[in-house]
Scaffold this active site. Structure first.
Site, PDB file in Angstrom:
ATOM      1  N   ARG A 201     -15.206  21.039  46.981  1.00 49.22           N
ATOM      2  CA  ARG A 201     -14.262  21.269  48.091  1.00 49.22           C
ATOM      3  C   ARG A 201     -14.185  22.761  48.437  1.00 49.22           C
ATOM      4  O   ARG A 201     -14.066  23.132  49.603  1.00 49.22           O
ATOM      5  CB  ARG A 201     -12.871  20.741  47.731  1.00 49.22           C
ATOM      6  CG  ARG A 201     -12.791  19.232  47.528  1.00 49.22           C
ATOM      7  CD  ARG A 201     -12.682  18.447  48.803  1.00 49.22           C
ATOM      8  NE  ARG A 201     -11.454  18.663  49.519  1.00 49.22           N
ATOM      9  CZ  ARG A 201     -11.093  17.959  50.593  1.00 49.22           C
ATOM     10  NH1 ARG A 201     -11.888  16.988  51.063  1.00 49.22           N
ATOM     11  NH2 ARG A 201      -9.970  18.215  51.223  1.00 49.22           N
TER      12      ARG A 201
ATOM     13  N   GLU B 133     -15.669   6.270  46.722  1.00 47.65           N
ATOM     14  CA  GLU B 133     -16.702   6.644  47.697  1.00 47.65           C
ATOM     15  C   GLU B 133     -18.109   6.490  47.099  1.00 47.65           C
ATOM     16  O   GLU B 133     -19.022   6.033  47.783  1.00 47.65           O
ATOM     17  CB  GLU B 133     -16.464   8.080  48.166  1.00 47.65           C
ATOM     18  CG  GLU B 133     -15.182   8.197  48.984  1.00 47.65           C
ATOM     19  CD  GLU B 133     -14.770   9.616  49.330  1.00 47.65           C
ATOM     20  OE1 GLU B 133     -13.842   9.775  50.140  1.00 47.65           O
ATOM     21  OE2 GLU B 133     -15.351  10.585  48.779  1.00 47.65           O
TER      22      GLU B 133
ATOM     23  N   LYS C 157     -22.839  15.108  57.478  1.00 46.36           N
ATOM     24  CA  LYS C 157     -22.484  14.357  58.684  1.00 46.36           C
ATOM     25  C   LYS C 157     -23.577  14.486  59.756  1.00 46.36           C
ATOM     26  O   LYS C 157     -24.485  15.326  59.630  1.00 46.36           O
ATOM     27  CB  LYS C 157     -21.139  14.879  59.209  1.00 46.36           C
ATOM     28  CG  LYS C 157     -19.983  14.668  58.222  1.00 46.36           C
ATOM     29  CD  LYS C 157     -18.646  15.123  58.801  1.00 46.36           C
ATOM     30  CE  LYS C 157     -17.520  14.944  57.796  1.00 46.36           C
ATOM     31  NZ  LYS C 157     -16.195  15.274  58.371  1.00 46.36           N
TER      32      LYS C 157
ATOM     33  N   ASN D 210     -17.541  19.132  61.480  1.00 48.74           N
ATOM     34  CA  ASN D 210     -17.429  20.089  60.376  1.00 48.74           C
ATOM     35  C   ASN D 210     -18.472  19.871  59.270  1.00 48.74           C
ATOM     36  O   ASN D 210     -18.269  20.234  58.119  1.00 48.74           O
ATOM     37  CB  ASN D 210     -15.997  20.124  59.826  1.00 48.74           C
ATOM     38  CG  ASN D 210     -15.544  18.789  59.269  1.00 48.74           C
ATOM     39  OD1 ASN D 210     -16.329  17.835  59.220  1.00 48.74           O
ATOM     40  ND2 ASN D 210     -14.307  18.707  58.825  1.00 48.74           N
TER      41      ASN D 210
ATOM     42  N   HIS E 240     -18.761  16.111  54.238  1.00 38.81           N
ATOM     43  CA  HIS E 240     -17.606  15.467  53.598  1.00 38.81           C
ATOM     44  C   HIS E 240     -17.723  15.657  52.092  1.00 38.81           C
ATOM     45  O   HIS E 240     -18.811  15.580  51.539  1.00 38.81           O
ATOM     46  CB  HIS E 240     -17.621  13.965  53.918  1.00 38.81           C
ATOM     47  CG  HIS E 240     -16.717  13.163  53.028  1.00 38.81           C
ATOM     48  ND1 HIS E 240     -15.391  12.950  53.329  1.00 38.81           N
ATOM     49  CD2 HIS E 240     -16.932  12.574  51.820  1.00 38.81           C
ATOM     50  CE1 HIS E 240     -14.832  12.245  52.345  1.00 38.81           C
ATOM     51  NE2 HIS E 240     -15.744  12.001  51.419  1.00 38.81           N
TER      52      HIS E 240
ATOM     53  N   TYR F 283     -12.827   6.408  55.472  1.00 38.74           N
ATOM     54  CA  TYR F 283     -11.638   7.139  55.910  1.00 38.74           C
ATOM     55  C   TYR F 283     -10.429   6.216  56.110  1.00 38.74           C
ATOM     56  O   TYR F 283      -9.839   6.196  57.201  1.00 38.74           O
ATOM     57  CB  TYR F 283     -11.938   7.859  57.227  1.00 38.74           C
ATOM     58  CG  TYR F 283     -12.890   9.036  57.140  1.00 38.74           C
ATOM     59  CD1 TYR F 283     -12.718  10.050  56.186  1.00 38.74           C
ATOM     60  CD2 TYR F 283     -13.941   9.169  58.044  1.00 38.74           C
ATOM     61  CE1 TYR F 283     -13.571  11.144  56.133  1.00 38.74           C
ATOM     62  CE2 TYR F 283     -14.803  10.269  57.992  1.00 38.74           C
ATOM     63  CZ  TYR F 283     -14.609  11.247  57.038  1.00 38.74           C
ATOM     64  OH  TYR F 283     -15.447  12.337  56.987  1.00 38.74           O
TER      65      TYR F 283
END
Ligand code: IDP
Ligand code: MG
Length: 153
Positions: A85, A126, A9, A112, A115, A49
């Site tokens: 993850r 995605e 990000k 954060n 992604h 999103y």
């Protein structure tokens, strides 16, 4: 081999975490299959999103995601989605374990760093949002058998 989509990000670009984030994924044993830098538009954020577009924080999330360039990547490996993850850590960096990317280097849920896809269907959607099939490299990586259950075979 399972593929997952990872996006560094704008805060990761601005705070110079690109190398550290890639190092975590690469060091784990995931294989990098595609990567590029781009500047997201608000419609691209909404496409990424869809489950959040009615949340009160979505306008702020959109402003954040378009505030600087991002890096998009495809990583592959056994259980690549859940492995990634786990490397990212919990969505809220204040709850993310030390040793995870968000736990080690981030402070706020709205910033954060990274992604990662949350399911096989999401990963496919995605990846297709950002990459054509020709941009995804299929190659054998030296030493990849040493990541397997019985590496000597
Ligand atoms: P994930 O990134 O861990 O998969 P999601 O629930 O899919 O988490 O949310 C996507 C992103 O939206 C998060 O990474 C975070 O940056 C942002 N976000 C999620 N919940 C909140 C919130 O309550 N406030 C502000 N931003 C949020
Ligand atoms: Mg998510």
């Amino acid at each position: 081999m399972e593929e997952t989509f990872v996006l560094i990000k704008p805060d990761g670009i601005q705070r110079k975490n690109i190398g550290q984030i890639i190092q975590r994924l690469e060091g784990k044993g995931l294989q990098l299959k595609a990567m590029k830098m781009l500047w997201l538009t608000p419609p691209q954020v909404e496409e990424l999103y869809p489950h959040l577009k009615d949340k009160e924080f979505f306008p702020r999330l959109t402003n954040f995601m378009v505030a600087a360039p991002v890096i998009v990547m495809v990583w592959a490996g056994e259980e690549a989605i859940s492995a990634t993850r786990k490397l990212l850590g919990a969505t809220n960096p204040q709850e993310a374990s030390t040793g995870t990317i968000r736990g080690d280097w981030a402070m706020a849920v709205g910033a954060n760093l990274v992604h990662g896809s949350d399911s096989p269907a999401t990963a496919r959607r995605e990846i297709e949002q950002f990459f054509s099939q020709e941009e995804i490299m299929e190659y054998e990586q030296a030493g990849e058998n040493w990541l397997k259950e019985e590496p000597w075979q």
